[in-house]
Design an enzyme around this catalytic site. Sequence first.
Site, PDB file in Angstrom:
ATOM      1  CG  ASP A   1      -1.135  11.542  10.748  1.00 24.20           C
ATOM      2  OD1 ASP A   1      -2.134  11.387   9.914  1.00 24.20           O
ATOM      3  OD2 ASP A   1      -1.299  12.293  11.461  1.00 24.20           O
TER       4      ASP A   1
ATOM      5  CG  ASP B   1      -0.825  15.819  10.755  1.00 22.33           C
ATOM      6  OD1 ASP B   1      -1.107  15.640   9.395  1.00 22.33           O
ATOM      7  OD2 ASP B   1      -1.003  15.330  11.583  1.00 22.33           O
ATOM      8  CD  GLU B   2      -1.350  11.813   6.263  1.00 28.83           C
ATOM      9  OE1 GLU B   2      -2.376  12.730   6.460  1.00 28.83           O
ATOM     10  OE2 GLU B   2      -1.973  10.964   5.386  1.00 28.83           O
TER      11      GLU B   2
HETATM   12  P1  TTP Z   1      -5.197  14.700  11.048  1.00 25.98           P
HETATM   13  O1  TTP Z   1      -3.963  13.983  11.007  1.00 25.98           O
HETATM   14  O2  TTP Z   1      -6.304  14.105  10.298  1.00 25.98           O
HETATM   15  O3  TTP Z   1      -5.707  14.621  12.584  1.00 25.98           O
HETATM   16  P2  TTP Z   1      -4.896  15.056  13.800  1.00 25.98           P
HETATM   17  O4  TTP Z   1      -3.362  15.209  13.711  1.00 25.98           O
HETATM   18  O5  TTP Z   1      -5.505  16.437  14.326  1.00 25.98           O
HETATM   19  O6  TTP Z   1      -5.141  13.869  14.602  1.00 25.98           O
HETATM   20  P3  TTP Z   1      -4.615  12.323  14.723  1.00 25.98           P
HETATM   21  O7  TTP Z   1      -3.853  12.307  13.426  1.00 25.98           O
HETATM   22  O8  TTP Z   1      -3.999  12.031  15.991  1.00 25.98           O
HETATM   23  O9  TTP Z   1      -6.073  11.429  14.301  1.00 25.98           O
HETATM   24  O10 TTP Z   1      -5.139  16.106  10.554  1.00 25.98           O
HETATM   25  C1  TTP Z   1      -4.026  16.954  10.775  1.00 25.98           C
HETATM   26  C2  TTP Z   1      -4.501  18.278  11.265  1.00 25.98           C
HETATM   27  O11 TTP Z   1      -5.386  18.778   9.914  1.00 25.98           O
HETATM   28  C3  TTP Z   1      -5.477  18.526  12.378  1.00 25.98           C
HETATM   29  O12 TTP Z   1      -4.776  18.733  13.596  1.00 25.98           O
HETATM   30  C4  TTP Z   1      -6.072  19.716  11.987  1.00 25.98           C
HETATM   31  C5  TTP Z   1      -6.326  19.796  10.485  1.00 25.98           C
HETATM   32  N1  TTP Z   1      -7.700  19.042  10.036  1.00 25.98           N
HETATM   33  C6  TTP Z   1      -8.817  20.234   9.690  1.00 25.98           C
HETATM   34  O13 TTP Z   1      -8.453  21.333   9.821  1.00 25.98           O
HETATM   35  N2  TTP Z   1      -9.965  19.855   9.483  1.00 25.98           N
HETATM   36  C7  TTP Z   1     -10.262  18.508   9.436  1.00 25.98           C
HETATM   37  O14 TTP Z   1     -11.329  17.951   9.145  1.00 25.98           O
HETATM   38  C8  TTP Z   1      -9.339  17.351   9.619  1.00 25.98           C
HETATM   39  C9  TTP Z   1      -9.555  16.079   9.709  1.00 25.98           C
HETATM   40  C10 TTP Z   1      -7.994  17.904  10.066  1.00 25.98           C
HETATM   41 MG    MG Z   2      -2.433  13.685  12.412  1.00 26.69          MG
END
Ligand code: TTP
Ligand code: MG
Length: 350
Positions: free
Chosen positions: A9, A104-105
């Site tokens: 991720d 991203d995952e």
């Molecule tokens: P995540 O992987 O949940 O978050 P992140 O990559 O920003 O942070 P980290 O993994 O380091 O905790 O989500 C990936 C992307 O999805 C995030 O950059 C933006 C989008 N997203 C939204 O648009 N709304 C949301 O509520 C969430 C959780 C994520």
């Molecule tokens: Mg992330």
Amino acid sequence: MAPIVIHADVDAFYAAVEQRDRPELRGRAIAVGGHPERRGVIMTASYEARKFGVRSAMPSRRALELCPQLLILPPRFDSYRAVSRAIMDVFRAHAGIVEPVSLDEAFLDVTDQVDRFQEAVDLAGTLKAEIRDTTALTASLGVATNKLVAKIASDENKPDGLTVVNPGEERTFLAPLPVRRIWGVGPRTEARMRELGIERIGQLADASDNWIVQRLGLWGLQWRNLARGEDNRPVSPPGQVQQISREVTFDRDTGDLSLLRETLQDMARDIAAALERAGPARTVQIKLRYADFHTVTRQMTPGKTVTSGGDIFEHGLALLERGWDRRPLRLFGVGVSNFVGEAPEQLQLF
Ligand code: TTP
Ligand code: MG
């Protein structure tokens, strides 16, 4: 050999892309999201901004109260999609099976790529380095024997983490963590478990079949098994899992449960008609998209196969109750997959 799963991720994904492309933003509290004057919400925040309590899904106005110097940028989805493709290419170059979960995952099954567990750990290090070389971003990875443990592990040492749970150590690793970390345990279930005196995963793992079923039903049993580090969901590439699904995008975002129930009823009936040709399915899934386009899917595989509109409705509703955080929805979808008979003809995918 037991399966070996890697979960990866990217850290602060959208915000990290912005900081990468605009060096003057590095080290600064920034977020990507909607305009505070237009009731926008934060999509994600840089780790510098998270120190102030800025979080995903928070109203932008609130984020600015917590962190007045916060710079909120509009999203650039084309850039995020391009980065996502590059990252998935890295994964596909090294793993036997890649299951993207979001931009991203992804889950990676690397069982056939290695001879020993330690080689998978080395491979995870290689993946991190290649992600950095090709995208200039950091990702956090978890290496374990199944999806649940790999996912929880990848979250343990963010950002830029690499967390390894060796075979046989799953239960010890999970035990001290809060039950909320288990896939499918939302705020309401968490509260219910707390009433029962269960706060840590280890306490849930210790519950007996009868005790848990009497108090939390069959879901409880599923969670209890996950708490023991038992999860046999396969990593499956997209396109392989065929499904019949329906979804609706609402004219206006809605949080009205009776409307969602009615919609679900209609979609379930429609799917049931298509099921007559495809035959019984094992899995029901729902898809929820919020106003900020954040999309979540939830699925369950009940003990009995799914054959009727009533089955789909019942399980879809249970998934909605567990998986929906009550914010208004832009889109609601339901589907069935994992067919019992022959692989059915190519059906509409989510
Ligand atoms: P995540 O992987 O949940 O978050 P992140 O990559 O920003 O942070 P980290 O993994 O380091 O905790 O989500 C990936 C992307 O999805 C995030 O950059 C933006 C989008 N997203 C939204 O648009 N709304 C949301 O509520 C969430 C959780 C994520
Ligand atoms: Mg992330």
